[in-house]
Design an enzyme around this catalytic site. Structure first.
Site, PDB file in Angstrom:
ATOM      1  CG  ASP A   1      -2.183   0.824   0.998  1.00 24.02           C
ATOM      2  OD1 ASP A   1      -3.222   0.547   1.627  1.00 24.02           O
ATOM      3  OD2 ASP A   1      -2.111   1.775   0.192  1.00 24.02           O
TER       4      ASP A   1
ATOM      5  CD  GLU B   1      -6.869   5.743   2.681  1.00 26.66           C
ATOM      6  OE1 GLU B   1      -6.611   6.065   1.510  1.00 26.66           O
ATOM      7  OE2 GLU B   1      -5.992   5.336   3.465  1.00 26.66           O
TER       8      GLU B   1
HETATM    9  C1  GLC Z   1      -4.397   4.314   0.054  1.00 30.49           C
HETATM   10  C2  GLC Z   1      -5.321   3.165   0.367  1.00 30.49           C
HETATM   11  C3  GLC Z   1      -5.449   2.162  -0.738  1.00 30.49           C
HETATM   12  C4  GLC Z   1      -5.255   2.838  -2.078  1.00 30.49           C
HETATM   13  C5  GLC Z   1      -3.832   3.376  -2.148  1.00 30.49           C
HETATM   14  C6  GLC Z   1      -3.557   4.122  -3.445  1.00 30.49           C
HETATM   15  O1  GLC Z   1      -3.660   4.655   1.181  1.00 30.49           O
HETATM   16  O2  GLC Z   1      -5.074   2.450   1.570  1.00 30.49           O
HETATM   17  O3  GLC Z   1      -6.749   1.569  -0.628  1.00 30.49           O
HETATM   18  O4  GLC Z   1      -5.476   1.899  -3.124  1.00 30.49           O
HETATM   19  O5  GLC Z   1      -3.524   4.216  -1.052  1.00 30.49           O
HETATM   20  O6  GLC Z   1      -4.350   5.275  -3.516  1.00 30.49           O
END
Ligand code: GLC
Length: 599
Positions: free
Chosen positions: A297, A490
């Site tokens: 991530d 988030e």
């Molecule tokens: C974010 C999220 C993830 C996402 C990634 C790219 O922090 O946790 O779900 O796909 O970054 O944006």
């Protein structure tokens, strides 16, 4: 004598077919040959490049670095768009980046990832579908396939080949700000929804059409099971519970051929998932036989213990194949070179990672079709896609209360009042991950609000008035009152109290005092604590975060369609009940998982 005259037409056809087969590299046999051939030729530098995913903003001014550092993947973080946010600008940006990737010695195309989690939601004018919580409420797996197929077409129209979706979290605690990204609270619902979503994005077999895009099951493992629903928190349950609740989705996704899996920021019993060899390599790649590649991530490896070199070593040796850096690719590049030369990362691990990444690129057809298919431009925000979205909205709504069959509302009313800021706000009804990372209130993209949909649904003879706060309600036949959550994404959505805001509660009590009957439409990313709102309302409709097509809400309000949605999450009476999930002992929610009224 011409050689051709010696060959029977049948033999000629057989020869042509066999030649074409040799050229079709997305054919598994030929794909494997190409991948192993490439790996045998690649330098360590070229291999490390394939393992780097870089945010577009980090290289926009230095596209030559794509070539110089062999960067294998680029992404748009939430809201990261070209300055002109339209399809052509996205496609031009994609093709420009791709042209630099193809300038490398081996001409390996880059793969571009984006969070298309409810439509191609970074793109202005794209169709925005209900978030996963709404799709879960439909219980309709074929619909989910259609929604993700349409999403894939709108993503492919921009050139982009990979979505960081579906999120197959199984949220157990609605305090979590990402509850709405989950399809629901049970492994059974989530695994089937996730499977349909993967097949929709990838069109069954990866690369079988020009609009097939790589799916990404996320976030592995247990993102929805953290203590108190803390985003990026710690899952504190037994391995058998983790396997029962959180693993089935990945088993189904792997069997559906998902091309990638994203690792979770969260931990399991104190160990960061980004460093877990057991779960990533032993279980995901071993037990579940996952054949795609594993991506970290956003900066996830930076959260690991130790100095940077140790973080990189731990993450790659745990089984992560591609690192969503997303910025400092030069440091990462140099660090991995050092770790390999010091034999802290075996070159075999590098080769395995690169093999998985290149296999996905070959299967996706990237080597054959590296640039945007500009014929897809008309798919974005198309009437066909908006119609699919409208149907998804209808099927996602859950009717929780309907005293004396108050709904469906009468269309022959003479005076109708629509109440609430959220009743006329595209940004609110779409929620987070819309145009910007967090989403925002206001007219953020093209679509229909509830107020606009009500006006379209009623005859011109009906007076439709609008009130932000419900003042002046007397004298109307009935009211439609829209309340709920403002957009978030988030951890910014983590809440210790899920009561409706004081302003919303004031509006509802004002409407109650007015004496006119009203339906409350709740726009939210999760069940909320309703308090007196339930008793005060004649009817209550959970609309979740339904996207741009509010006509689907009017379809249900006025009875053109009956409500069929069922709760994908148990609805708690109070905060003290949370976490509350179907199957719990002494299970006594306000509304049970699977509840939903109809006409
Ligand atoms: C974010 C999220 C993830 C996402 C990634 C790219 O922090 O946790 O779900 O796909 O970054 O944006």
């Amino acid at each position: 004598m011409k050689i051709k005259s010696l060959l029977s037409p049948l033999l000629l056809i057989m020869l042509m077919v066999s030649c074409s087969k040799e050229n079709n590299i997305s054919d598994p046999a030929n794909g494997e040959n190409l991948v192993s051939d490439l790996i045998s030729k690649m330098t360590l530098d070229e291999k490390i490049g394939q393992m780097m995913q870089v945010e577009r903003s980090a290289i926009t001014n230095y596209p030559q670095d794509i070539t110089n550092y062999f960067i294998g993947s680029i992404l748009s973080g939430g809201g990261s768009a070209p300055s002109n946010n339209n399809v052509a600008a996205w496609a031009d940006m994609y093709d420009n980046f791709q042209s630099f990737a193809l300038k490398t010695r081996l001409k390996i195309p880059m793969i571009y990832g984006i969070d298309a989690v409810h439509g191609n939601n970074n793109l202005y004018g794209a169709t925005i579908f209900p978030h996963n919580i709404g799709l879960g409420a439909t219980g309709n797996f074929n619909l989910v396939y259609d929604v993700e197929r349409a999403t894939a077409e709108e993503v492919a129209a921009t050139g982009i080949d990979w979505t960081f979706a579906p999120c197959i979290a199984v949220p157990q605690n609605e305090r979590w700000g990402r509850t709405y990204e989950g399809f629901g609270e049970t492994a059974d619902l989530v695994k089937q929804m996730g499977q349909s979503a993967v097949q929709g994005f990838q069109t069954g077999t990866l690369g079988s059409t020009s609009t097939s895009i790589l799916a990404c099951a996320k976030h592995f493992l247990g993102d929805g099971g953290t203590k108190d629903g803390h985003d990026q928190g710690d899952v504190q349950i037994s391995e058998s519970e983790i396997r029962r609740i959180h693993l089935p989705g990945y088993d189904y996704a792997a069997k559906a051929g998902v091309g990638s899996v994203m690792v979770s920021f969260s931990s399991i019993n104190g160990q960061k998932m980004h460093g877990s060899y057991h779960w990533i390599t032993d279980v995901l790649k071993g037990e579940l036989n996952f054949k795609g590649f594993v991506v970290s991530d956003w900066g996830g490896i930076d959260q690991l213990p130790g100095d940077y070199k140790t973080k990189v070593e731990t993450a790659i040796n745990a089984g992560i194949d591609m690192i969503m850096l997303p910025y400092d690719y030069k440091t990462f590049f140099a660090t991995v070179k050092q770790l390999v030369s010091e034999k802290r990362i075996p070159e075999g691990r590098i080769d395995e990672a690169v093999k998985r990444i290149l296999t996905a690129k070959v299967q996706l057809g990237l080597f054959e079709r590296p640039f945007t298919d500009r014929s897809l431009i008309s798919k974005v925000g198309s009437a066909e896609h908006r119609s699919i979205a409208r149907s998804a909205v209808r099927q996602s709504l859950v009717l929780l209360k309907n005293d004396n069959s108050f709904l469906p509302l009468k269309k022959n009313a003479s005076k109708v009042l629509v109440v609430g800021k959220a009743a006329d706000d595209i940004g609110t009804q779409c929620g987070g991950w819309t145009i910007s990372w967090q989403g925002s209130e206001g007219k953020t993209t093209i679509g229909t609000t509830i107020l606009e949909a009500v006006r379209k649904a009623l005859p011109v003879t009906t007076q439709v008035a609008y009130s932000l706060d419900g003042t002046g309600a007397s004298g109307f036949d009935y009211a439609i009152v829209v309340v709920g959550e403002k957009p978030y994404a988030e951890g910014n959505g983590d809440r210790s109290d899920l009561s409706l805001s004081a302003a919303d509660q004031t509006i509802i009590s004002r409407m109650k005092s007015s004496g006119i009957p009203f339906v409350t439409v709740l726009i939210s990313g999760r069940p909320m604590i309703l308090g007196s709102v339930l008793n005060d309302s004649n009817a209550l409709l959970a609309a979740w975060l339904f996207g741009t097509e509010a006509d689907g809400v009017a379809d249900i309000l006025f009875g053109d369609y009956k409500p069929t949605g069922k709760l994908p999450y148990s609805w708690p009476r109070s905060m003290s009940q949370i976490p509350i999930n179907s199957g719990d002992p002494n299970y006594d929610p306000l509304f049970a998982f699977g509840f939903g009224l109809t006409y």
